[in-house]
Design a protein around this motif. Structure first.
Motif, short mmCIF file in Angstrom:
data_model
loop_
_atom_site.label_atom_id
_atom_site.label_comp_id
_atom_site.label_asym_id
_atom_site.label_seq_id
_atom_site.Cartn_x
_atom_site.Cartn_y
_atom_site.Cartn_z
N THR A 129 0.88 -1.18 0.00
CA THR A 129 0.00 0.00 0.00
C THR A 129 0.91 1.22 0.00
O THR A 129 2.03 1.16 0.51
CB THR A 129 -0.93 0.03 1.23
N LEU A 130 0.43 2.33 -0.57
CA LEU A 130 1.31 3.48 -0.78
C LEU A 130 0.67 4.78 -0.34
O LEU A 130 -0.55 4.97 -0.48
CB LEU A 130 1.69 3.59 -2.26
N ASP A 131 1.48 5.70 0.17
CA ASP A 131 1.13 7.09 0.41
C ASP A 131 2.11 7.95 -0.38
O ASP A 131 3.31 7.93 -0.11
CB ASP A 131 1.25 7.44 1.90
N HIS A 132 1.63 8.68 -1.35
CA HIS A 132 2.49 9.57 -2.13
C HIS A 132 1.99 11.00 -1.99
O HIS A 132 0.85 11.32 -2.35
CB HIS A 132 2.49 9.18 -3.61
N GLY A 133 2.83 11.85 -1.44
CA GLY A 133 2.53 13.27 -1.38
C GLY A 133 1.23 13.59 -0.69
O GLY A 133 0.96 13.13 0.43
N SER A 134 0.39 14.36 -1.36
CA SER A 134 -0.89 14.78 -0.79
C SER A 134 -1.89 13.64 -0.71
O SER A 134 -2.95 13.80 -0.12
CB SER A 134 -1.48 15.90 -1.64
N ARG A 135 -1.62 12.52 -1.34
CA ARG A 135 -2.50 11.35 -1.40
C ARG A 135 -3.71 11.59 -2.30
O ARG A 135 -4.68 10.86 -2.23
CB ARG A 135 -2.95 10.94 0.01
N ARG A 136 -3.65 12.60 -3.14
CA ARG A 136 -4.77 12.87 -4.05
C ARG A 136 -4.73 11.99 -5.28
O ARG A 136 -5.72 11.91 -6.02
CB ARG A 136 -4.77 14.36 -4.46
N LEU A 137 -3.60 11.34 -5.56
CA LEU A 137 -3.50 10.42 -6.69
C LEU A 137 -3.30 8.98 -6.28
O LEU A 137 -3.72 8.06 -6.98
CB LEU A 137 -2.36 10.85 -7.63
N HIS A 213 5.31 14.12 -9.02
CA HIS A 213 5.08 12.71 -9.33
C HIS A 213 4.33 12.56 -10.64
O HIS A 213 3.53 13.41 -11.03
CB HIS A 213 4.39 11.94 -8.21
N SER A 214 4.64 11.43 -11.30
CA SER A 214 4.01 11.12 -12.58
C SER A 214 3.51 9.68 -12.55
O SER A 214 4.14 8.79 -11.97
CB SER A 214 5.02 11.30 -13.73
N TYR A 215 2.36 9.46 -13.20
CA TYR A 215 1.75 8.12 -13.25
C TYR A 215 1.29 7.85 -14.68
O TYR A 215 0.60 8.68 -15.28
CB TYR A 215 0.54 8.04 -12.30
N TRP A 216 1.66 6.69 -15.17
CA TRP A 216 1.19 6.24 -16.47
C TRP A 216 0.35 5.00 -16.22
O TRP A 216 0.85 3.96 -15.80
CB TRP A 216 2.36 5.93 -17.39
N ILE A 233 -1.55 9.56 -18.91
CA ILE A 233 -0.40 10.02 -18.13
C ILE A 233 -0.85 11.19 -17.26
O ILE A 233 -1.51 12.12 -17.75
CB ILE A 233 0.75 10.46 -19.05
N THR A 234 -0.51 11.14 -15.97
CA THR A 234 -0.86 12.21 -15.04
C THR A 234 0.41 12.76 -14.42
O THR A 234 1.23 11.99 -13.89
CB THR A 234 -1.80 11.69 -13.93
N LEU A 235 0.59 14.06 -14.47
CA LEU A 235 1.76 14.72 -13.88
C LEU A 235 1.28 15.69 -12.81
O LEU A 235 0.37 16.49 -13.03
CB LEU A 235 2.54 15.48 -14.95
N GLN A 256 -3.47 15.90 -17.12
CA GLN A 256 -3.73 14.52 -17.50
C GLN A 256 -3.99 14.47 -19.00
O GLN A 256 -4.79 15.26 -19.53
CB GLN A 256 -4.96 14.01 -16.74
N THR A 257 -3.33 13.54 -19.67
CA THR A 257 -3.51 13.43 -21.11
C THR A 257 -3.39 11.97 -21.53
O THR A 257 -2.86 11.13 -20.79
CB THR A 257 -2.47 14.29 -21.86
N GLY A 258 -3.85 11.67 -22.72
CA GLY A 258 -3.82 10.30 -23.24
C GLY A 258 -5.11 9.99 -23.95
O GLY A 258 -5.70 10.86 -24.60
N HIS A 259 -5.59 8.75 -23.80
CA HIS A 259 -6.88 8.41 -24.37
C HIS A 259 -7.55 7.33 -23.53
O HIS A 259 -6.91 6.59 -22.79
CB HIS A 259 -6.76 7.98 -25.84
N ALA A 260 -8.87 7.26 -23.64
CA ALA A 260 -9.68 6.30 -22.88
C ALA A 260 -11.04 6.19 -23.54
O ALA A 260 -11.35 6.94 -24.49
CB ALA A 260 -9.83 6.75 -21.42
N ARG A 261 -11.85 5.28 -23.02
CA ARG A 261 -13.23 5.16 -23.49
C ARG A 261 -14.17 5.72 -22.43
O ARG A 261 -13.83 5.80 -21.27
CB ARG A 261 -13.55 3.70 -23.80
#
Length: 428
Positions: A129-137, A213-216, A233-235, A256-261
């Motif tokens: 389990t993880l806590d990163h920064g503000s925990r908003r992501l 932080h960045s998340y793909w 991708i979220t930065l 946040q950018t990329g593609h989704a349905r």
């Protein structure tokens, strides 16, 4: 359980079984845990609904047990944590999900090796389990009843004063997922899927003033997993600074950018461009030794047109929202998407025994179709935590939403009133 977590479990058993008899005098073992019981009640659901879907008043008793064991030998460390989250009294509440009920599940099961080199602090493999920064992501839950876990590998390092973490993870899906099984607190083993992965980098400056932080997130459908086929991708960039001694400001901006349905339905095969953002900011002052007051604002992009080929609704991934928008679970507070919410918040800590939080927010939808209402209402919330003893904590709180025009529809247009109380016992 995925292949990676099985490997971690095998390594954990091997380390403890081999090291214990031979090096028992050098093996350090610690354990800890907690038991929480909470009662919640809500009158008039927040979001528009009909009386044949959800009753006007909802009550719930929830329990959460956490047991954690930590074994260390030299540079090696092995951790196992079990969590049992259940709910009672709910009469087939449609908002009851696996995020609130997850019966007897290993939420952490990993091994790590520390002090690898001058620059690499540790390498971790297994379920975490993880806590990163503000925990908003991405964050380890406090208020919510069940916890998000991930299986994979993490590398923690240091470079020119920055703390760095690289990660390659498979989010763990909680099971069972059908409403009837969740309502009955039934158990099924959680697992991850190879067609959904999360990887990126998390970095904190030496003075803790900057967090980047960045998340793909990449996912696709399979026979077992229906997804929105997100490839996004979220930065996030977060800056905190103190000034004039007793003042502090913080701003966190995400793109946040990329593609989704649009949906996870098998019939939805249209990939859409994702262009979304989120901002949190606050400025506050230490009024006296015990009280901090701050003005804050939350804003996140939203969609007013689902047919334009673009998704503008912000996706908060595996983040938490209780500390910004109010209690989750029964109250079902607002999502971190399509929102504009300025407000005030004060936190008072009295001699490490009493912790009192009072908050106010005015809430609007960020985007609505032309001609529709956008004002969600005024929300006031309160929480009191009383440390009865070093191991026992009592909590009491609630929230009241004076609904705006955007929510005065459905079978329950009246204002929402929510209250909770709970006890948590911890040991170590």
């Amino acid at each position: 359980m995925g292949k990676l977590s099985i490997s971690a479990l095998g390594a954990l058993i091997a380390i403890t079984s081999v090291a214990a008899p031979v090096y028992a005098e050098s093996l350090a073992f610690n354990y800890s845990g907690s038991l929480r019981v909470r009662y919640e009640t809500l009158n008039n659901p927040i979001f528009p609904t009909s009386d044949n879907v959800r009753t006007q008043t909802n009550e719930r008793i929830s329990t959460r047990i956490r047991l954690k064991g930590d074994a260390a030998y030299g540079n090696w460390r092995a951790v196992a944590e079990i969590e049992d989250s259940r709910a009672y009294l709910d009469d087939n509440d449609p908002t009851l999900k696996s995020s609130q009920v997850n019966t007897l599940e290993p939420v952490q099961l990993y091994i790590s090796y520390h002090d690898v080199s001058e620059y690499i602090d540790s390498v971790t493999v297994g379920r975490v389990t993880l806590d990163h920064g503000s925990r908003r992501l991405i964050g380890h839950t406090r208020f919510r009843n069940a916890t998000s876990s991930f299986e994979g590998a993490l590398v923690d390092a240091r470079l020119t004063g920055w703390q760095l973490r690289g990660f390659y993870l498979f989010p763990v899906a909680r099971f069972p997922s059908d409403s009837a099984s969740i309502d009955d607190n039934k158990r099924a083993l959680d697992k991850s899927f190879s067609n959904r992965k999360l990887f990126g980098l998390y970095a904190v400056s030496e003075d803790k003033a900057w967090t980047v932080h960045s998340y793909w997130l990449k996912e696709s459908d399979s026979a077992e997993l229906a997804t929105k086929n997100r490839d996004i991708i979220t930065l996030s960039v977060d800056r905190t600074q103190r000034f004039f001694n007793s003042w502090k400001y913080n701003i966190e901006a995400m793109v946040q950018t990329g593609h989704a349905r649009q949906t996870a339905s098998a019939s939805d095969v249209t990939d859409r461009n994702v262009k979304a953002w989120m901002i949190h900011s606050h400025v506050g002052k230490q009024l006296n030794k015990s009280t901090f007051l701050r003005a804050e604002v939350e804003a996140a992009s939203g969609d007013s047109n689902s047919d334009d080929g673009t998704i503008n609704a912000f996706d908060s991934l595996y983040g938490l929202r209780r500390f910004d928008f109010g209690p989750t679970d029964v109250y079902q507070t607002f999502p971190r998407s399509n929102i504009l919410a300025p407000g005030l918040r004060s936190v008072t800590k009295i001699s490490d025994i009493h912790n009192i939080m009072v908050g106010y927010k005015a809430l609007w939808l960020h985007q609505v179709p032309e001609g529709e209402e956008d004002f969600l209402g005024h929300q006031v919330e309160f929480r009191w935590q009383y440390q009865v003893s070093s191991q026992l904590q009592f909590s009491l709180g609630g929230a009241y939403l004076a609904k705006g025009n955007a929510l005065e529809t459905g079978a329950y247009p009246d204002n929402s009133a929510y209250a909770f109380t709970g006890l948590m016992y911890t040991f170590k």
